[in-house]
Design a protein around this motif. Structure first.
Motif, short mmCIF file in Angstrom:
data_model
loop_
_atom_site.label_atom_id
_atom_site.label_comp_id
_atom_site.label_asym_id
_atom_site.label_seq_id
_atom_site.Cartn_x
_atom_site.Cartn_y
_atom_site.Cartn_z
N LYS A 272 0.76 -1.08 0.00
CA LYS A 272 0.02 0.00 -0.09
C LYS A 272 1.04 1.41 0.09
O LYS A 272 2.04 1.30 0.84
CB LYS A 272 -0.91 0.00 1.26
CG LYS A 272 -1.86 0.90 1.19
CD LYS A 272 -2.99 0.76 2.28
CE LYS A 272 -4.05 1.60 1.80
NZ LYS A 272 -5.27 1.48 2.82
N GLY A 273 0.55 2.29 -0.85
CA GLY A 273 1.41 3.51 -0.81
C GLY A 273 2.54 3.37 -1.84
O GLY A 273 3.26 4.24 -1.80
N GLN A 274 2.80 2.12 -2.58
CA GLN A 274 3.78 2.29 -3.49
C GLN A 274 3.63 3.02 -4.93
O GLN A 274 2.49 3.14 -5.16
CB GLN A 274 3.97 0.68 -4.05
CG GLN A 274 5.11 0.42 -4.82
CD GLN A 274 5.30 -0.81 -5.35
OE1 GLN A 274 4.29 -1.77 -4.77
NE2 GLN A 274 6.29 -1.32 -5.88
N LYS A 275 4.50 3.70 -5.16
CA LYS A 275 4.34 4.75 -6.24
C LYS A 275 4.44 3.98 -7.73
O LYS A 275 5.18 3.02 -7.80
CB LYS A 275 5.21 5.93 -6.35
CG LYS A 275 4.75 7.00 -5.68
CD LYS A 275 5.47 8.28 -5.90
CE LYS A 275 4.73 9.55 -5.57
NZ LYS A 275 5.43 10.67 -5.99
N ASP A 276 3.99 4.45 -8.58
CA ASP A 276 3.94 4.23 -10.01
C ASP A 276 5.54 4.24 -10.35
O ASP A 276 5.72 5.41 -10.20
CB ASP A 276 3.07 4.81 -10.98
CG ASP A 276 2.85 4.47 -12.25
OD1 ASP A 276 3.38 3.19 -12.55
OD2 ASP A 276 2.59 5.12 -13.25
N PRO A 277 6.16 3.30 -10.95
CA PRO A 277 7.44 3.43 -11.57
C PRO A 277 7.68 4.50 -12.60
O PRO A 277 8.82 5.08 -12.88
CB PRO A 277 7.90 2.16 -12.14
CG PRO A 277 6.55 1.51 -12.45
CD PRO A 277 5.62 1.91 -11.47
N ASN A 278 6.66 4.92 -13.18
CA ASN A 278 6.86 5.97 -14.25
C ASN A 278 6.22 7.32 -13.98
O ASN A 278 5.99 8.09 -14.67
CB ASN A 278 5.99 5.54 -15.63
CG ASN A 278 6.36 4.45 -16.06
OD1 ASN A 278 7.72 4.00 -16.45
ND2 ASN A 278 5.61 3.46 -16.61
N HIS A 279 6.62 7.77 -12.76
CA HIS A 279 6.22 8.79 -11.92
C HIS A 279 7.14 10.09 -12.29
O HIS A 279 8.28 9.54 -12.49
CB HIS A 279 5.65 8.74 -10.57
CG HIS A 279 6.64 8.54 -9.35
ND1 HIS A 279 7.43 7.23 -9.56
CD2 HIS A 279 7.32 9.49 -8.87
CE1 HIS A 279 8.33 7.71 -8.52
NE2 HIS A 279 8.25 8.86 -8.20
N ASP A 280 6.69 11.36 -12.25
CA ASP A 280 7.67 12.21 -12.02
C ASP A 280 8.57 12.36 -13.34
O ASP A 280 9.93 12.42 -13.29
CB ASP A 280 8.19 12.55 -10.84
CG ASP A 280 7.44 12.82 -9.70
OD1 ASP A 280 6.12 13.41 -10.10
OD2 ASP A 280 7.71 12.56 -8.56
N ARG A 281 8.17 12.19 -14.54
CA ARG A 281 8.82 12.18 -15.81
C ARG A 281 8.81 13.25 -16.75
O ARG A 281 7.44 13.89 -16.66
CB ARG A 281 8.97 10.69 -16.50
CG ARG A 281 9.40 9.57 -15.61
CD ARG A 281 9.16 8.33 -16.36
NE ARG A 281 10.10 7.24 -15.53
CZ ARG A 281 11.29 6.77 -15.79
NH1 ARG A 281 12.06 7.51 -16.94
NH2 ARG A 281 11.83 6.10 -15.18
N VAL A 282 9.59 13.56 -17.57
CA VAL A 282 9.40 14.74 -18.50
C VAL A 282 9.62 14.25 -19.93
O VAL A 282 10.70 13.47 -19.96
CB VAL A 282 9.99 15.92 -18.19
CG1 VAL A 282 9.61 16.61 -16.94
CG2 VAL A 282 11.67 15.73 -17.99
N VAL A 283 9.03 14.54 -21.03
CA VAL A 283 9.39 14.20 -22.20
C VAL A 283 9.95 15.69 -22.74
O VAL A 283 9.40 16.64 -22.67
CB VAL A 283 8.16 13.90 -23.17
CG1 VAL A 283 8.45 13.68 -24.54
CG2 VAL A 283 7.53 12.54 -22.48
#
Length: 117
Positions: A37-48
């Motif tokens: 519970k509370g684990q973040k998505d591995p693709n968070h806080d990214r920019v293109v």
């Protein structure tokens, strides 16, 4: 995150270190509720970033869609691997947030001038 769409950033690590480009898209992740519970998505806080982290994508032919074959696209890069370039002093810089007059204003730590207009 102190980077917004339309900002000019410089890549500081990785294969594209030293390249500059404009931020096309900001990908903010959400918490996912899987096993932990509370684990973040591995693709968070990214920019293109335009022209940075180019990868080859193999696309199948589909009616009404662009060309098929090998196409080059920009992949997302983590926001910690890029640094904002100040439009005033034209140097990569850290950002300080000033909360004057009820608004948040980003300020360059090198020259002290506001980044937002």
């Amino acid at each position: 995150m102190k980077i917004k769409k339309g900002d000019i950033v410089e890549v500081i690590t990785g294969k594209d270190a030293g390249k500059r480009g404009e931020v096309q898209r900001v990908v903010r992740g959400k918490f996912k509720y899987g096993r932990k519970k509370g684990q973040k998505d591995p693709n968070h806080d990214r920019v293109v970033v335009a022209g940075v982290n180019l990868v080859v994508k193999h696309q199948r032919p589909q009616p009404g869609v662009q060309q098929a074959g090998r196409i080059t696209v920009e992949a997302p890069i983590h926001h910690s691997n890029v640094m904002l370039v100040c439009p005033n002093c034209d140097k990569p810089t850290r950002v300080k947030i000033d909360r004057s007059e009820g608004k948040k204003i980003r300020i360059c730590k090198k020259c002290g001038k506001p980044i937002d207009k």
